[in-house]
Design a protein around this motif. Sequence first.
Motif, PDB file in Angstrom:
ATOM      1  N   GLU A 139      20.007   0.044 -54.247  1.00  0.00           N
ATOM      2  CA  GLU A 139      19.564  -1.318 -54.003  1.00  0.00           C
ATOM      3  C   GLU A 139      20.530  -2.297 -54.655  1.00  0.00           C
ATOM      4  O   GLU A 139      21.176  -1.988 -55.660  1.00  0.00           O
ATOM      5  N   LEU A 176      17.945  -7.021 -54.759  1.00  0.00           N
ATOM      6  CA  LEU A 176      17.063  -5.849 -54.722  1.00  0.00           C
ATOM      7  C   LEU A 176      16.836  -5.303 -53.321  1.00  0.00           C
ATOM      8  O   LEU A 176      15.927  -4.488 -53.111  1.00  0.00           O
ATOM      9  N   GLU A 177      17.659  -5.720 -52.352  1.00  0.00           N
ATOM     10  CA  GLU A 177      17.539  -5.181 -50.999  1.00  0.00           C
ATOM     11  C   GLU A 177      18.172  -3.789 -50.938  1.00  0.00           C
ATOM     12  O   GLU A 177      19.161  -3.508 -51.637  1.00  0.00           O
ATOM     13  N   PRO A 178      17.637  -2.893 -50.087  1.00  0.00           N
ATOM     14  CA  PRO A 178      18.250  -1.556 -49.949  1.00  0.00           C
ATOM     15  C   PRO A 178      19.671  -1.665 -49.416  1.00  0.00           C
ATOM     16  O   PRO A 178      19.994  -2.567 -48.628  1.00  0.00           O
ATOM     17  N   CYS A 208      24.831  -5.893 -51.985  1.00  0.00           N
ATOM     18  CA  CYS A 208      24.763  -5.748 -50.532  1.00  0.00           C
ATOM     19  C   CYS A 208      25.938  -6.440 -49.857  1.00  0.00           C
ATOM     20  O   CYS A 208      26.359  -6.044 -48.774  1.00  0.00           O
TER      21      CYS A 208
END
Length: 226
Positions: A87, A92-94, A165
């Motif tokens: 993440e 905190l996004e995958p 990300c």
Amino acid sequence: MRRVHESRKALKAQPDPRAPLVFDTRDLGRRPGTLKRLTRTVPAPKDLGNEVVAVPEGDPVELEMRLESVMEGVLVTGTARARATGECVRCLEPLGQELRVDFQEMYSYPETDARGRVARGGGSGADAEEADAEEETLYLEDDMFDLEPELRDAVVLALPLQPVCREDCPGLCPDCGARLADDPDHHHDAVDPRWAALQGLAETVSDGEKDDPSGADDGAGEKQEK
């Protein structure tokens, strides 16, 4: 370095020939210059990564390897490919990352005494440097080696400690936790804490004037009567 040191110590246990990351070198025949190329897809072992991004246990890991017999032992050169997941540390996004790791290790033949017994390390007269070098040496066990500790070390060193990300990820709103990438114009009216008390007082006065709007008119009426 501690992780590397501990995993190399663990290697000195007898390898399990049934384990997917244990390789047999007997067909090299201990003939210097002999080469063996192989490919193997194995399930990822546990903890193949760090706390925030890792290759999930059981996921496929593709190995391309070259085993070369040299005077001291077997030189292993290879590449591992897998997909790591985790993440973003900002929002905190995958996230997922295609991983390609190169590695090279030397696995030495065990030293033997006159009776053919394995004799590693110096005796009581060995100095500290020789003992440290002995501790770091990787040995073949019954002409086999376990690649798992070295593969884990290579993957851990290749993975980022702070994965994101995207490079310009704005993260989360510190006030409400909203993902800022979804709402670039997201904001809160910030109040300097030094003026917070005065703002509260001003709001109280304003509310009082709204509740009693006749005060100004009464004063004007008194002046007219005089």
